[in-house]
Motif scaffolding. Sequence first.
Motif, PDB file in Angstrom:
ATOM      1  N   SER A  43       0.804  -1.221   0.000  1.00  0.00           N
ATOM      2  CA  SER A  43       0.000   0.000   0.000  1.00  0.00           C
ATOM      3  C   SER A  43       0.838   1.273   0.000  1.00  0.00           C
ATOM      4  O   SER A  43       0.302   2.359   0.235  1.00  0.00           O
ATOM      5  CB  SER A  43      -0.910   0.015   1.234  1.00  0.00           C
ATOM      6  OG  SER A  43      -0.128   0.001   2.429  1.00  0.00           O
ATOM      7  N   ARG A  74       0.318  -2.062   4.375  1.00  0.00           N
ATOM      8  CA  ARG A  74      -0.508  -3.261   4.120  1.00  0.00           C
ATOM      9  C   ARG A  74       0.161  -4.067   3.029  1.00  0.00           C
ATOM     10  O   ARG A  74       0.540  -3.526   1.983  1.00  0.00           O
ATOM     11  CB  ARG A  74      -1.917  -2.854   3.688  1.00  0.00           C
ATOM     12  CG  ARG A  74      -2.920  -4.006   3.692  1.00  0.00           C
ATOM     13  CD  ARG A  74      -4.272  -3.571   3.149  1.00  0.00           C
ATOM     14  NE  ARG A  74      -4.250  -3.499   1.688  1.00  0.00           N
ATOM     15  CZ  ARG A  74      -5.159  -2.886   0.948  1.00  0.00           C
ATOM     16  NH1 ARG A  74      -6.164  -2.261   1.522  1.00  0.00           N
ATOM     17  NH2 ARG A  74      -5.080  -2.887  -0.363  1.00  0.00           N
ATOM     18  N   ASP A  76      -0.491  -7.176   0.478  1.00  0.00           N
ATOM     19  CA  ASP A  76      -1.623  -7.920  -0.098  1.00  0.00           C
ATOM     20  C   ASP A  76      -1.125  -9.170  -0.814  1.00  0.00           C
ATOM     21  O   ASP A  76      -0.353  -9.068  -1.779  1.00  0.00           O
ATOM     22  CB  ASP A  76      -2.372  -7.049  -1.115  1.00  0.00           C
ATOM     23  CG  ASP A  76      -2.886  -5.753  -0.511  1.00  0.00           C
ATOM     24  OD1 ASP A  76      -2.948  -5.661   0.730  1.00  0.00           O
ATOM     25  OD2 ASP A  76      -3.202  -4.833  -1.286  1.00  0.00           O
ATOM     26  N   THR A  78      -2.460 -11.988  -3.140  1.00  0.00           N
ATOM     27  CA  THR A  78      -3.631 -12.331  -3.958  1.00  0.00           C
ATOM     28  C   THR A  78      -3.324 -13.425  -4.978  1.00  0.00           C
ATOM     29  O   THR A  78      -4.049 -13.583  -5.946  1.00  0.00           O
ATOM     30  CB  THR A  78      -4.159 -11.083  -4.696  1.00  0.00           C
ATOM     31  OG1 THR A  78      -3.094 -10.497  -5.471  1.00  0.00           O
ATOM     32  CG2 THR A  78      -4.675 -10.043  -3.700  1.00  0.00           C
ATOM     33  N   ASP A 112      -4.946  -8.958  10.443  1.00  0.00           N
ATOM     34  CA  ASP A 112      -5.267  -8.954   9.021  1.00  0.00           C
ATOM     35  C   ASP A 112      -6.516  -8.098   8.791  1.00  0.00           C
ATOM     36  O   ASP A 112      -7.364  -7.961   9.687  1.00  0.00           O
ATOM     37  CB  ASP A 112      -5.514 -10.375   8.516  1.00  0.00           C
ATOM     38  CG  ASP A 112      -4.258 -11.237   8.561  1.00  0.00           C
ATOM     39  OD1 ASP A 112      -3.167 -10.699   8.846  1.00  0.00           O
ATOM     40  OD2 ASP A 112      -4.374 -12.451   8.320  1.00  0.00           O
ATOM     41  N   SER A 115      -9.833  -6.414   2.090  1.00  0.00           N
ATOM     42  CA  SER A 115      -9.138  -5.888   0.913  1.00  0.00           C
ATOM     43  C   SER A 115      -9.325  -4.381   0.726  1.00  0.00           C
ATOM     44  O   SER A 115      -8.451  -3.702   0.195  1.00  0.00           O
ATOM     45  CB  SER A 115      -9.606  -6.618  -0.350  1.00  0.00           C
ATOM     46  OG  SER A 115     -11.001  -6.438  -0.549  1.00  0.00           O
ATOM     47  N   TYR A 178      -4.703 -10.102   3.533  1.00  0.00           N
ATOM     48  CA  TYR A 178      -4.237  -8.710   3.563  1.00  0.00           C
ATOM     49  C   TYR A 178      -3.603  -8.456   4.940  1.00  0.00           C
ATOM     50  O   TYR A 178      -4.298  -8.353   5.945  1.00  0.00           O
ATOM     51  CB  TYR A 178      -5.400  -7.754   3.272  1.00  0.00           C
ATOM     52  CG  TYR A 178      -6.039  -8.082   1.943  1.00  0.00           C
ATOM     53  CD1 TYR A 178      -5.536  -7.554   0.759  1.00  0.00           C
ATOM     54  CD2 TYR A 178      -7.105  -8.984   1.866  1.00  0.00           C
ATOM     55  CE1 TYR A 178      -6.086  -7.893  -0.469  1.00  0.00           C
ATOM     56  CE2 TYR A 178      -7.660  -9.331   0.640  1.00  0.00           C
ATOM     57  CZ  TYR A 178      -7.143  -8.777  -0.523  1.00  0.00           C
ATOM     58  OH  TYR A 178      -7.692  -9.131  -1.743  1.00  0.00           O
TER      59      TYR A 178
END
Length: 210
Positions: A43, A74, A76, A78, A112, A115, A178
């Motif tokens: 992020s 953050r 992520d 995915t 956590d 999203s 996340y």
Amino acid sequence: MAVPVGLVLSLAVTWGSTHAAFSASTDNPGNSWQTGSVVLADSDSGSALFTTDSAVSPHDGALRPGSTRSRCIRIDYTGSLPADVRMYAGTPSGGATALDPYLVMSVERGRDVASGTTVAADCSAGFASTTTPTFLYNTQQADASTADGSRTLTHLKATHADYGTGVVVSANTAPSTYLTLRVTYAVKDDNGAQSKQSSATFTWEAQNTQ
């Protein structure tokens, strides 16, 4: 004598032309393959967590003994495959290291999030400690009186320099996870820290576990 020879040849040709075999077959159509993925993002929007650039607020120049700051990010995951996420640190090409031994560091994993959760870089929103704070590097936040003063930026770079030696942020991470982290530094009360500078690159890397 010509008649018997002709008969023999005729019989031989007839045998060869009528030879056959029983057969059967089955097939398995529609086979296909596709690889999974490992996808990691953060992020920070391309900005450093800490900077000495006076045009950026807050900035980390003109530090003094006891100066400290926490920054949050953050991470992520995915990808489609379970993966270990690790963190490591290094010095960028041409970067300074003189202040490294005077910067006590800590890395804390928070709860956590979803999203769409915004994690503010100044930790004012989106980051929350776990019920029992989870320190991945150091035993307490860097500015705490009980923090391990040997856990400096020098130590972090030396002991966690690549993925193989990296700090395990999250093991066997499931897709669409996340993570939140809080990275903190504190300047030691040491006269040797005067007029020194350091730089670092923090890297988060994921590798699939299955």
